[in-house]
Design a protein around this motif. Structure first.
Motif, PDB file in Angstrom:
ATOM      1  N   ILE A  26      -5.762 -23.440 -16.983  1.00  0.00           N
ATOM      2  CA  ILE A  26      -5.114 -22.729 -18.095  1.00  0.00           C
ATOM      3  C   ILE A  26      -4.224 -21.614 -17.568  1.00  0.00           C
ATOM      4  N   THR A  27      -4.721 -20.884 -16.562  1.00  0.00           N
ATOM      5  CA  THR A  27      -3.916 -19.802 -15.981  1.00  0.00           C
ATOM      6  C   THR A  27      -2.653 -20.359 -15.333  1.00  0.00           C
ATOM      7  N   VAL A  34      -1.131 -23.341 -15.927  1.00  0.00           N
ATOM      8  CA  VAL A  34      -0.240 -24.041 -16.857  1.00  0.00           C
ATOM      9  C   VAL A  34       0.384 -23.079 -17.860  1.00  0.00           C
ATOM     10  N   LEU A  35      -0.444 -22.218 -18.470  1.00  0.00           N
ATOM     11  CA  LEU A  35       0.046 -21.348 -19.538  1.00  0.00           C
ATOM     12  C   LEU A  35       0.368 -19.925 -19.086  1.00  0.00           C
ATOM     13  N   GLY A  36      -0.119 -19.556 -17.912  1.00  0.00           N
ATOM     14  CA  GLY A  36       0.077 -18.187 -17.452  1.00  0.00           C
ATOM     15  C   GLY A  36      -0.808 -17.189 -18.179  1.00  0.00           C
ATOM     16  N   PHE A  37      -1.794 -17.688 -18.904  1.00  0.00           N
ATOM     17  CA  PHE A  37      -2.713 -16.839 -19.673  1.00  0.00           C
ATOM     18  C   PHE A  37      -3.862 -16.421 -18.754  1.00  0.00           C
ATOM     19  N   THR A  65      -7.434 -15.594 -17.394  1.00  0.00           N
ATOM     20  CA  THR A  65      -8.778 -15.988 -17.817  1.00  0.00           C
ATOM     21  C   THR A  65      -9.808 -15.418 -16.849  1.00  0.00           C
TER      22      THR A  65
END
Length: 114
Positions: free
Chosen positions: A75-76, A78-81, A83
């Protein structure tokens, strides 16, 4: 919001472990009685079931944490979010296993046939 979701999943996981241990105790009532008749103390039976549940929680927790870390990293990436994964969650399994372990330790010994 994420803390709420993770808290719910921890409680559900703890309830699952508690139910599995209750089934294990129920199915092995005779074995527990025989062990007590042969001299096992209440503490010995309690320790046996706590070790079983701790092992189950640690293995399941390790697999869950590993999958969680991998998903969080994906997730980090791919989305740069940003976690994070909390590792204290494994202790929930040990906490939820205490009631079934206490119940198993209180089962009376089996009387030998007369």
């Amino acid at each position: 919001m994420i803390i709420g979701i993770s808290s719910i999943s921890l409680v559900v996981g703890g309830i699952v472990i508690m139910n599995i241990m209750l089934v294990s105790v129920t199915e092995r009532t005779r074995e527990i009685g025989v062990r007590k008749a042969l001299g096992a103390r209440q503490r010995d039976v309690l320790l046996q079931f706590l070790i079983e549940s701790a092992t189950m929680a640690l293995v399941g927790g390790a697999i869950g944490v590993l999958i969680g870390v991998i998903v969080a990293k994906v997730i980090t990436l791919v989305l740069g979010f940003p976690t994070s994964v909390q590792l204290w969650s494994v202790l929930m399994g040990l906490f939820m296993a205490r009631p079934p372990a206490s119940f198993s330790a209180s089962i009376p010994p089996v009387k030998p046939p007369s």
